[in-house]
Design an enzyme around this catalytic site. Structure first.
Site, PDB file in Angstrom:
ATOM      1  N   CYS A   2       0.821  -1.203   0.000  1.00  0.00           N
ATOM      2  CA  CYS A   2       0.000   0.000   0.000  1.00  0.00           C
ATOM      3  C   CYS A   2       0.863   1.265   0.000  1.00  0.00           C
ATOM      4  CB  CYS A   2      -0.950   0.082   1.178  1.00  0.00           C
ATOM      5  SG  CYS A   2      -2.182  -1.188   1.206  1.00  0.00           S
ATOM      6  N   ARG A  27       6.462  -1.142  -3.686  1.00  0.00           N
ATOM      7  CA  ARG A  27       6.030  -1.666  -2.386  1.00  0.00           C
ATOM      8  C   ARG A  27       5.073  -2.837  -2.539  1.00  0.00           C
ATOM      9  NH1 ARG A  27       6.726   2.354   1.708  1.00  0.00           N
ATOM     10  NH2 ARG A  27       4.957   1.582   2.875  1.00  0.00           N
ATOM     11  N   TRP A  74      -2.785  -3.015  -1.620  1.00  0.00           N
ATOM     12  CA  TRP A  74      -2.447  -4.439  -1.560  1.00  0.00           C
ATOM     13  C   TRP A  74      -3.562  -5.069  -0.748  1.00  0.00           C
ATOM     14  CZ3 TRP A  74      -1.065  -8.422   1.829  1.00  0.00           C
ATOM     15  CH2 TRP A  74      -0.331  -9.477   1.274  1.00  0.00           C
ATOM     16  N   ASN A  99      -3.759   2.868   4.466  1.00  0.00           N
ATOM     17  CA  ASN A  99      -2.846   1.711   4.533  1.00  0.00           C
ATOM     18  C   ASN A  99      -3.043   1.062   5.891  1.00  0.00           C
ATOM     19  OD1 ASN A  99      -1.786   2.737   2.225  1.00  0.00           O
ATOM     20  ND2 ASN A  99       0.182   3.337   3.102  1.00  0.00           N
ATOM     21  N   GLY A 100      -2.919  -0.261   5.950  1.00  0.00           N
ATOM     22  CA  GLY A 100      -2.996  -0.931   7.243  1.00  0.00           C
ATOM     23  C   GLY A 100      -4.302  -1.673   7.420  1.00  0.00           C
ATOM     24  N   GLU A 482      18.023 -18.995   2.155  1.00  0.00           N
ATOM     25  CA  GLU A 482      17.802 -17.761   1.400  1.00  0.00           C
ATOM     26  C   GLU A 482      17.736 -18.066  -0.106  1.00  0.00           C
ATOM     27  OE1 GLU A 482      16.801 -14.897   1.736  1.00  0.00           O
ATOM     28  OE2 GLU A 482      17.643 -13.678   0.135  1.00  0.00           O
ATOM     29  N   LYS A 486      14.534 -17.221  -2.455  1.00  0.00           N
ATOM     30  CA  LYS A 486      14.600 -16.403  -3.675  1.00  0.00           C
ATOM     31  C   LYS A 486      13.947 -17.145  -4.831  1.00  0.00           C
ATOM     32  CE  LYS A 486      15.241 -13.280  -2.551  1.00  0.00           C
ATOM     33  NZ  LYS A 486      15.494 -12.828  -1.235  1.00  0.00           N
ATOM     34  N   GLU A 489      10.087 -17.343  -4.372  1.00  0.00           N
ATOM     35  CA  GLU A 489       9.434 -16.034  -4.458  1.00  0.00           C
ATOM     36  C   GLU A 489       9.222 -15.579  -5.896  1.00  0.00           C
ATOM     37  OE1 GLU A 489      10.614 -12.936  -0.972  1.00  0.00           O
ATOM     38  OE2 GLU A 489      12.309 -13.748  -2.063  1.00  0.00           O
ATOM     39  N   HIS A 505      16.881 -37.784   6.890  1.00  0.00           N
ATOM     40  CA  HIS A 505      15.754 -37.763   7.835  1.00  0.00           C
ATOM     41  C   HIS A 505      14.477 -37.273   7.175  1.00  0.00           C
ATOM     42  CE1 HIS A 505      18.490 -38.808  10.997  1.00  0.00           C
ATOM     43  NE2 HIS A 505      19.276 -37.789  10.674  1.00  0.00           N
ATOM     44  N   LYS A 604       6.547  -5.614  -0.993  1.00  0.00           N
ATOM     45  CA  LYS A 604       7.897  -5.242  -0.572  1.00  0.00           C
ATOM     46  C   LYS A 604       7.946  -4.957   0.928  1.00  0.00           C
ATOM     47  CE  LYS A 604      12.161  -4.196  -1.067  1.00  0.00           C
ATOM     48  NZ  LYS A 604      12.993  -5.406  -1.160  1.00  0.00           N
TER      49      LYS A 604
HETATM   50  C1  G6P Z   1       8.704  -8.925   2.669  1.00  0.00           C
HETATM   51  C2  G6P Z   1       9.661  -8.783   1.514  1.00  0.00           C
HETATM   52  C3  G6P Z   1      10.934  -9.549   1.817  1.00  0.00           C
HETATM   53  C4  G6P Z   1      11.532  -9.084   3.143  1.00  0.00           C
HETATM   54  C5  G6P Z   1      10.517  -9.184   4.278  1.00  0.00           C
HETATM   55  C6  G6P Z   1      11.014  -8.490   5.532  1.00  0.00           C
HETATM   56  O1  G6P Z   1       8.275 -10.239   2.763  1.00  0.00           O
HETATM   57  O2  G6P Z   1       9.086  -9.259   0.322  1.00  0.00           O
HETATM   58  O3  G6P Z   1      11.880  -9.335   0.777  1.00  0.00           O
HETATM   59  O4  G6P Z   1      12.640  -9.877   3.447  1.00  0.00           O
HETATM   60  O5  G6P Z   1       9.306  -8.527   3.902  1.00  0.00           O
HETATM   61  O6  G6P Z   1      11.124  -7.125   5.269  1.00  0.00           O
HETATM   62  P1  G6P Z   1      12.078  -6.131   6.025  1.00  0.00           P
HETATM   63  O7  G6P Z   1      11.843  -4.808   5.371  1.00  0.00           O
HETATM   64  O8  G6P Z   1      11.649  -6.130   7.471  1.00  0.00           O
HETATM   65  O9  G6P Z   1      13.476  -6.611   5.877  1.00  0.00           O
END
Ligand code: G6P
Length: 609
Positions: A2, A27, A74, A99-100, A482, A486, A489, A505, A604
């Protein structure tokens, strides 16, 4: 997640607002809209496509105005359809963006229905618009600023709002509680936005509103009241939000641009670090660091994985017991508070709702030593922690975090060295060597980036798969996590990461000749054990894709594809091994044709719970 832009001016502000929305696209959103006061009443355009579509609609319909609010939404309450897109109107008099999440929207909706209000959307936002409307008829007596102040007292949850009404031209009122909102000050005109970046080029004078603030924008000034409804003065800051951050340059996507920015970002994050000293984290850091006996890391998503990596460093180099918790879990579970722990929150944005709430929860349990590792110096998280280290990754636009992660790791390594030094576990020679290697990181990263053509060749294989496994051991297990994150996502391939010792396991049951198994294989103390794990995969027909060191004696073979990593320094190896995994995810997603920078269903900055 948002975005808000609002304005009052003596010129048509629609172009400023639409450009602001374009800058907030990163965002994450699934609909957008703009409302203006035109011909004496609110008029709007809304779209469930991109901001570009909204811009076309605005041009076609001739929407212009000097009092306006705009939004990227969003979806949380109500599907991403036009009638749920903001701005939301009340009785064609009020236009509001939000927003929120309003947690008590159901009881408010009932109450407002009882007063004759009809609801035309499924949003929680609509209750705010009607609540303001009803207050304007009563206690607020036709004063929008007052109505918003009264309305916010009735709202539970986290929000930022911007609103105007037809009876008060050139007035926009904003409020923030839990979601960011900045005021941009102009000459005879004033603005609101979720992020200063939205107003880059329009103004460089900003006020960062505090929790509970309500602001009234007029042409010649702004008035702020704090959470107790008392007039408040807030510092005006000059912020050169860099609009170049939203230019792609020669890159196809922001994510690619941001992957390639990592040498610069890490260099900037290290800027000014002459030696290892607590002052890197704030004036009072030495006193705090001497009192603490443990570290508690709280974060979400990619930032959580940087915390997991740091645990290995903190426990081995500094010998500080460290726990790492997913913020959304920590905030609700019963834990055993330790007033001597250092609470470290890690966040790119500094506005992730769960991480903020976890921080507040940790504080409420009497854990007062707090430190933020954050990429946004003006964020609520930085303001609410005693100590901080700012990563200087620059604006990160791709939803999937890249340069924020590696700069967080850089900062966390500095924290490790600082705590190690204070505990007498770092000799001068070791300090000098670590610093030398940290300074060498940008050059080392450039050598890793040069592997891109080899990774593109692998990505074609991956693009045809629906599953992938990632293996790592020790320090590289969080990097495997990680890498898997990636890939899932942005390419939507189901990917899981395991510490390689756990293979038998469970995950080994998934291994067939259809399963690619990405293996991070630096030549460290565990490499021989890792080779055994790789044999277990090969014996079941699994296809190994291995990032190996030159001297680890892992060769290309049938079903074993090897990319050799450039020479690197053991302790910093997680940072370097992250980069090829980012590139693998990126090129796989490109080969599958997904929306790399705005993957489906993700945002984001996750500013709601
Ligand atoms: C969202 C983003 C991620 C990010 C996470 C935490 O899920 O898509 O890329 O790692 O938020 O965000 P922050 O701003 O707290 O690192």
């Amino acid at each position: 997640m948002c975005g808000i832009v609002g304005a009052v001016a003596k010129r048509d502000v629609v172009p400023v607002l639409v450009e602001g929305l374009r800058r907030l696209e990163y965002r994450g959103y699934d609909s957008c809209g703009v409302a203006v006061l035109q011909d004496g009443k609110p008029q709007r355009a809304r779209s469930v496509a991109r901001v570009a579509d909204l811009a076309a609609q605005v041009a076609e319909s001739g929407l212009t105005g000097e009092t306006a609010v705009a939004h990227t939404r969003w979806a949380t309450h109500g599907a991403p359809v036009t009638h749920n897109a903001h701005p939301i109107f009340s009785r064609d008099e009020i236009a509001l963006v939000h927003n929120g999440i309003i947690e008590n929207h159901e009881s408010l909706r009932e109450e407002l229905r009882g007063q004759g209000y009809e609801f035309v959307s499924q949003t929680d936002t609509e209750v705010i618009a009607h609540l303001i409307h009803v207050l304007l008829q009563g206690a607020a007596a036709g004063d929008l600023f007052k109505a918003v102040r009264l309305a916010t007292k009735r709202l539970h949850g986290a929000y930022a709002i911007a609103v105007f009404r037809k009876q008060e031209p050139h007035v926009v009122v904003g409020a923030r509680a839990g979601s960011p909102l900045v005021v941009g000050l102009g000459n005879g005109e004033n603005f609101l936005a979720s992020d200063a970046l939205a107003l880059a080029g329009t103004t460089d004078q900003f006020i960062y509103l505090e929790e509970g603030d309500v602001v009234e924008l007029r042409l010649n000034g702004v008035q702020i009241v704090d959470r107790h409804d008392a007039p408040a003065t807030r510092e005006v800051r000059t912020v050169h939000a860099y609009s170049g951050a939203v230019e792609l340059g020669p890159y196809r996507h922001y994510m690619q641009k941001e992957i390639f920015e990592q040498p610069r970002a890490i260099g900037d994050t290290m800027e000014g670090v002459e030696g290892i000293t607590p002052e890197l984290f704030g004036e009072n850091a030495e006193g705090v660091f001497k009192q603490i006996d443990s570290v508690l890391i709280l974060a979400c998503g990619t930032s959580y994985y940087s915390g997991l990596t740091a645990k290995y460093w903190l426990e081995s180099l500094a010998q500080v017991p460290t726990s790492v918790e997913v913020a959304s879990e920590y905030r609700y579970r019963d834990s055993v508070p330790n007033p001597k722990t250092l609470v470290v929150t890690i966040s790119q944005s500094g506005e992730t709702a769960d991480t903020m709430a976890a921080l507040q929860h940790a504080q409420s349990l009497g854990q007062a030593h707090t430190l933020a590792i954050c990429n946004v110096g003006t964020s609520a998280m930085v303001r609410e922690t005693a100590l901080h280290y700012l990563t200087r990754a620059g604006t990160e636009i791709g939803v999937a975090s890249t340069k924020a992660f590696t700069t967080q790791l850089t900062a966390l390594f500095l924290l490790t060295l600082t705590l190690a030094k204070l505990r007498g576990r770092l000799t001068a020679a070791q300090e000098a060597e670590h610093l030398k290697q940290l300074r060498h990181l940008p050059a080392a990263l450039n050598s890793v980036l040069a592997l891109e053509p080899q990774i593109i060749a692998w990505a074609d294989d991956f693009a045809r798969r629906e599953n992938a496994l990632f293996l790592g051991r020790g320090l590289h297990y969080p990097i495997a996590l990680e890498g898997a994150l990636k890939l899932k996502e942005i390419s939507y391939i189901h990917a899981e990461a395991y510490p390689a010792g756990e293979l038998k396991h469970g995950p080994l049951a998934l291994v067939t000749d259809e399963m690619p198994v990405v293996t991070i294989a630096p030549n460290d103390a565990l490499v021989e054990k890792l080779k055994s794990n790789m044999q277990e995969v090969r014996a079941r027909g699994g296809q190994l894709y291995v990032f190996a060191d030159a001297d680890s004696n892992i060769q290309n073979d049938e079903g074993v594809h090897v990319i050799r990593m450039p020479e690197h320094y053991g302790q910093l190896s997680p940072i370097l091994h992250t980069v090829p995994l980012q590139l693998l995810a990126y090129h796989t997603a490109c080969a599958r044709g997904t929306d790399v920078d705005k993957p489906r269903n993700l945002a984001k900055s996750v500013t709601v719970e």
